[in-house]
Design a protein around this motif. Sequence first.
Motif, PDB file in Angstrom:
ATOM      1  N   SER A 134       0.854  -1.203   0.000  1.00 24.09           N
ATOM      2  CA  SER A 134       0.000   0.000   0.000  1.00 24.09           C
ATOM      3  C   SER A 134       0.888   1.250   0.000  1.00 24.09           C
ATOM      4  CB  SER A 134      -1.000  -0.009   1.159  1.00 24.09           C
ATOM      5  OG  SER A 134      -1.954   1.001   0.915  1.00 24.09           O
ATOM      6  N   THR A 150      -2.112  -2.292  -2.627  1.00 29.56           N
ATOM      7  CA  THR A 150      -2.954  -2.679  -1.490  1.00 29.56           C
ATOM      8  C   THR A 150      -3.638  -4.023  -1.751  1.00 29.56           C
ATOM      9  OG1 THR A 150      -3.376  -0.324  -1.111  1.00 29.56           O
ATOM     10  CG2 THR A 150      -4.807  -1.886   0.025  1.00 29.56           C
ATOM     11  N   TYR A 258      -9.250   1.736   3.188  1.00 27.08           N
ATOM     12  CA  TYR A 258      -8.901   0.421   3.751  1.00 27.08           C
ATOM     13  C   TYR A 258     -10.138  -0.273   4.318  1.00 27.08           C
ATOM     14  CZ  TYR A 258      -4.023   2.002   3.389  1.00 27.08           C
ATOM     15  OH  TYR A 258      -2.822   2.457   2.922  1.00 27.08           O
TER      16      TYR A 258
END
Length: 588
Positions: A134, A150, A258
């Motif tokens: 990420s 990610t 996220y």
Amino acid sequence: MQPLKHQEISDSILAKMEKAVLSSLIKAFPETPKEQFIVEVTKSTQDAFGEYQCNSAMKMAKLLRAAPLQIAKKIVEVLSVEDEAIESCSVAGPGFINITLRPEFLASYVTKMLRSKKFNIHAAKRKKIVIDFSSPNIAKEMHVGHLRSTIIGDCLARVFEFLDQDVLRINHLGDWGTSFGMLIAYSEKLNLDEKLELMSLSELVAMYRQAKTLFDEDADFKKQSQLAVVALQGGDKRARAIWHLLCEISKKAYKEIYDLLDVRLIDRGESYYNDRLGSTVQDLEEKGLVTVSNGAKCIFLDGFITKENEPLPLMIQKSDGGYNYDTTDMATIHQRIFEEKADHLVYVTDAGQSLHFQMVFQAALKAKYWDPDKVRVDHVPFGVVLGQDGKKFRTRSGETEKLIDLLQTAIDKAYEIVKSRNPDWSEKEQREVSKALGIGAVKYADLSGHRQSDYVFSYERMLRFDGNTAAFIMYSFVRANSIKRKVGVDVDTLIGNVKIELVHPSEKALALRLAQFPECLDACISELLPNRITDYLFCLAEIFNGFFRDCRVEGSLEQNSRLLLTECTARVLKQGLSLLGVKTVERM
Ligand code: ARG
């Protein structure tokens, strides 16, 4: 990259076949030292030739000073009785060996998978694996490159975690360096310290742009910015407080992404290594690796040259005394090997950084930070995301698309599809399924190509229900479950009590594919290629469709055995998707 074959999963069928071939070689050619044998087993390309193929005879003609055909015949004599899994083997062509497995073996392998939570997969040894992924840059928006990092990093982490490895998921945030001096000085100049607290990341990015313009135009401001960097590095209270705010604002925006992606990370940015930079440079100097070139401290490494054929250095200290990205990565690799005691380091970034990592790894080797016999180190590079026009992915305004918008659009488009397919569902269910589908589609599309290839971002393609897509695999899972539901038997009670019988070729094909789940994971981690899993799942889903077309489940004589195959398919599909970070739903 150093592929480690079958290090982690020793009980896959492929590993079993390799063991059988090796012990056959030892028996067939007792005079030859064991280390010299070349064991090469692959999956068969055609069902008619059995399930596995051994190419060792071809590879060892020179070593054994015999024709491949002769060698193959000798191997086959022993191999055909070497392992209980093998029904028969035969020589084909100039010396290939085709191996056919016993259906009973496949059936019992699938039963074992059903009986254990983890599909009877045992990882060889628990290792510490540090995955750096990420890693966006503070005061900047995350971009599609970070999205790829990610998604790929999370998938690899999930696979290693599934294999009971000790995984450290590190977000190596770009949270240190000159740009922060600029922002700190700019905030002071415009009296923004108070306002900063309420700013969004977008506002911060705009502020950064203004600061940068001023920095480039105004010598005084440039000076102030440089002083601000020194203040920050020296631990000045105000500078630290502003810097902290900048980090918090950025992290808040990243967290939204996220959370939507369901990805966990430990924030450990470049600043974490600040205190170690000086001693790292000193250590590298003491080891005699550093050359001063134009005032900068450099490490020159064999084989790295510029386009103009000049030696290309790894610069560990700039001429103004400042440290940079290279310095931080030298300190980082040291910290991860010596303090984290990692057995395996993984760095997931775009392929544009390959050179940087190759140089860092080589410098670490020279500095004796890294011993390749003890620690595996991999840069996991990936290609670029392209727009429909074949150019680097951007939005209409020319700005790089904001990730959160991109993900939200995928969910919205999924919602349209889900709603039109199932108008009678509750809004809540429609929304839930759309989220799983939208996010799943983005992830799956990213993971299903070879990671080093560039790929074209297309909502339309990634949301299709046919082909190698999240929707197709998710739907296959739904279908397997609905078959079970329709029959109405509690499948759990069948496991271990009902024998799986593989009579129809479609049953055998399905069982074989299911039993290859462990070797699919093995291939994924040895090459660090998530598309090994998507390829596997796509093929499994297609074979499952073939099975369902050819073999009636409900009310057939073989109903319970077939239910077990269906159950194992559902479980493997669900587990496989979960390793990709894709959620399953009950209906679609
Ligand atoms: N922040 C970097 C970028 O956005 C990626 C960092 C990768 N990790 C590392 N240890 N260098 O490109």
